[in-house]
Scaffold this motif. Structure first.
Motif, mmCIF file in Angstrom:
data_model
loop_
_atom_site.group_PDB
_atom_site.id
_atom_site.type_symbol
_atom_site.label_atom_id
_atom_site.label_comp_id
_atom_site.label_asym_id
_atom_site.label_seq_id
_atom_site.Cartn_x
_atom_site.Cartn_y
_atom_site.Cartn_z
ATOM 1 N N PRO A 142 72.605 -13.459 19.003
ATOM 2 C CA PRO A 142 72.002 -14.175 18.125
ATOM 3 C C PRO A 142 70.119 -13.941 18.265
ATOM 4 O O PRO A 142 70.009 -13.858 19.237
ATOM 5 N N TYR A 143 69.453 -13.446 17.021
ATOM 6 C CA TYR A 143 68.020 -13.944 17.557
ATOM 7 C C TYR A 143 67.603 -14.254 15.908
ATOM 8 O O TYR A 143 68.075 -14.453 14.931
ATOM 9 N N ASP A 144 66.198 -14.499 16.077
ATOM 10 C CA ASP A 144 65.352 -14.932 14.986
ATOM 11 C C ASP A 144 65.268 -13.926 14.092
ATOM 12 O O ASP A 144 64.289 -13.076 14.352
ATOM 13 N N TYR A 145 65.725 -13.781 12.938
ATOM 14 C CA TYR A 145 65.620 -12.563 12.027
ATOM 15 C C TYR A 145 64.221 -13.017 11.402
ATOM 16 O O TYR A 145 63.846 -13.906 11.014
ATOM 17 N N ASP A 146 63.188 -11.891 11.162
ATOM 18 C CA ASP A 146 62.143 -11.841 10.563
ATOM 19 C C ASP A 146 62.112 -11.158 9.199
ATOM 20 O O ASP A 146 61.899 -9.982 9.316
ATOM 21 N N PRO A 147 62.476 -11.735 8.086
ATOM 22 C CA PRO A 147 62.460 -10.840 6.729
ATOM 23 C C PRO A 147 61.423 -10.084 6.689
ATOM 24 O O PRO A 147 61.173 -9.214 5.665
ATOM 25 N N GLU A 148 59.977 -10.568 6.972
ATOM 26 C CA GLU A 148 58.958 -9.897 6.870
ATOM 27 C C GLU A 148 58.529 -8.756 7.699
ATOM 28 O O GLU A 148 57.427 -7.930 7.720
ATOM 29 N N ALA A 149 59.256 -8.618 8.907
ATOM 30 C CA ALA A 149 59.145 -7.292 9.843
ATOM 31 C C ALA A 149 59.228 -6.000 9.006
ATOM 32 O O ALA A 149 60.100 -5.768 8.166
ATOM 33 N N PRO A 150 58.391 -5.241 9.278
ATOM 34 C CA PRO A 150 58.523 -3.936 8.713
ATOM 35 C C PRO A 150 59.354 -2.779 9.067
ATOM 36 O O PRO A 150 60.111 -2.299 8.298
ATOM 37 N N ARG A 151 60.055 -3.157 10.222
ATOM 38 C CA ARG A 151 61.386 -2.418 10.660
ATOM 39 C C ARG A 151 62.158 -3.518 11.453
ATOM 40 O O ARG A 151 61.780 -3.707 12.429
ATOM 41 N N THR A 152 63.211 -3.880 10.797
ATOM 42 C CA THR A 152 64.052 -4.947 11.244
ATOM 43 C C THR A 152 64.775 -4.589 12.693
ATOM 44 O O THR A 152 64.778 -5.521 13.391
ATOM 45 N N GLY A 153 65.124 -3.461 12.624
ATOM 46 C CA GLY A 153 65.737 -2.872 14.218
ATOM 47 C C GLY A 153 64.753 -3.009 15.116
ATOM 48 O O GLY A 153 65.083 -3.558 16.463
ATOM 49 N N LEU A 154 63.690 -2.721 14.914
ATOM 50 C CA LEU A 154 62.515 -2.831 15.790
ATOM 51 C C LEU A 154 62.250 -4.444 16.368
ATOM 52 O O LEU A 154 62.039 -4.636 17.484
ATOM 53 N N GLN A 155 62.285 -5.049 15.403
ATOM 54 C CA GLN A 155 61.998 -6.520 15.364
ATOM 55 C C GLN A 155 63.057 -7.161 16.220
ATOM 56 O O GLN A 155 62.929 -8.045 17.017
ATOM 57 N N ALA A 156 64.180 -6.774 15.883
ATOM 58 C CA ALA A 156 65.354 -7.281 16.809
ATOM 59 C C ALA A 156 65.625 -6.700 18.157
ATOM 60 O O ALA A 156 65.775 -7.721 18.861
ATOM 61 N N ALA A 157 65.057 -5.635 18.371
ATOM 62 C CA ALA A 157 64.939 -5.345 19.763
ATOM 63 C C ALA A 157 63.861 -5.996 20.456
ATOM 64 O O ALA A 157 64.353 -6.429 21.662
ATOM 65 N N ALA A 158 62.791 -6.338 19.880
ATOM 66 C CA ALA A 158 61.909 -7.081 20.655
ATOM 67 C C ALA A 158 62.265 -8.198 21.021
ATOM 68 O O ALA A 158 62.028 -9.042 21.998
ATOM 69 N N ALA A 159 63.018 -9.289 19.744
ATOM 70 C CA ALA A 159 63.397 -10.447 20.073
ATOM 71 C C ALA A 159 64.371 -10.541 21.123
ATOM 72 O O ALA A 159 64.741 -11.847 21.729
ATOM 73 N N LEU A 160 65.282 -9.791 21.500
ATOM 74 C CA LEU A 160 66.371 -9.639 22.454
ATOM 75 C C LEU A 160 65.820 -9.224 23.516
ATOM 76 O O LEU A 160 66.636 -8.837 24.618
ATOM 77 N N GLY A 161 64.717 -8.598 23.669
ATOM 78 C CA GLY A 161 64.211 -8.008 25.219
ATOM 79 C C GLY A 161 64.860 -6.680 25.155
ATOM 80 O O GLY A 161 65.311 -6.655 26.632
ATOM 81 N N GLN A 162 65.344 -5.906 24.265
ATOM 82 C CA GLN A 162 66.031 -4.679 24.496
ATOM 83 C C GLN A 162 65.270 -3.563 24.178
ATOM 84 O O GLN A 162 64.305 -3.361 23.418
ATOM 85 N N ALA A 163 65.505 -2.433 24.735
ATOM 86 C CA ALA A 163 64.928 -1.179 24.563
ATOM 87 C C ALA A 163 65.207 -0.665 23.034
ATOM 88 O O ALA A 163 66.503 -0.728 22.710
ATOM 89 N N PRO A 164 64.179 -0.443 22.282
ATOM 90 C CA PRO A 164 64.531 0.050 20.787
ATOM 91 C C PRO A 164 65.393 1.050 20.574
ATOM 92 O O PRO A 164 66.165 1.040 19.747
ATOM 93 N N GLU A 165 65.620 2.053 21.573
ATOM 94 C CA GLU A 165 66.342 3.293 21.511
ATOM 95 C C GLU A 165 68.026 2.857 21.695
ATOM 96 O O GLU A 165 68.936 3.567 21.614
ATOM 97 N N GLN A 166 68.160 1.608 22.237
ATOM 98 C CA GLN A 166 69.343 0.974 22.542
ATOM 99 C C GLN A 166 70.027 0.194 21.546
ATOM 100 O O GLN A 166 71.155 -0.104 21.285
#
Length: 157
Positions: A22-46
């Motif tokens: 789980p992570y804190d979803y930001d509905p205002e993020a321009p790219r939700t996949g990148l926001q999820a990666a950042a929130a979880l500390g994961q590489a965006p390409e993964q």
């Protein structure tokens, strides 16, 4: 937040291992996949995004790295089509049973043709939406392909 979704139920029924993130979803993020990666500390390409498309008017699902773009020409070619376009959000929600921003390739209301970008095989685990906003699941690439009934192909722009 419920951690049981049609996606997690489908994977559990199929006996496929996954872990929830789980992570804190930001509905205002321009790219939700990148926001999820950042929130979880994961590489965006993964962290892979799930997009609903139309190929010659027929629905298809594409799962691709969150830091990239999908080539509609390559996507259409994967399924022998002439053209591909993004599905309208309301249509994607009606077809999949998921809200946009939480679409998973697993446990969709109606099974559709699915492709996972071939870069998935570069990782031991992929992060893919688990069927609701703010919840990803980690899954082995070969299990993702099996569970989604997907093909692996180069769909990157």
């Amino acid at each position: 937040m419920s951690k049981t979704t049609p996606a997690t139920l489908a994977l559990s029924r199929a006996g496929i291992a996954f872990t929830l993130h789980p992570y804190d979803y930001d509905p205002e993020a321009p790219r939700t996949g990148l926001q999820a990666a950042a929130a979880l500390g994961q590489a965006p390409e993964q962290v892979f995004k799930t997009l609903m498309t139309l190929i010659d008017g027929a629905p298809a699902c594409v799962v691709a790295p969150s830091d990239g773009e999908v080539s509609m020409k390559k996507l259409a070619a994967v399924f022998g089509g002439k053209s591909a376009q993004m599905m309208k959000p309301a249509e994607a929600e009606r077809l999949t049973g998921y809200k946009v921003g939480g679409v998973s390739p697993f446990g969709q209301r109606k099974a559709v043709r699915t492709v996972i970008d071939e870069t998935a095989i570069l990782f031991d685990q992929l992060m893919i939406n688990a069927g609701q906003r703010g919840l990803l699941l980690a899954i082995a690439p070969e299990d993702a392909v099996k569970a989604a009934g997907a093909v692996l192909a180069d769909v990157a722009a």
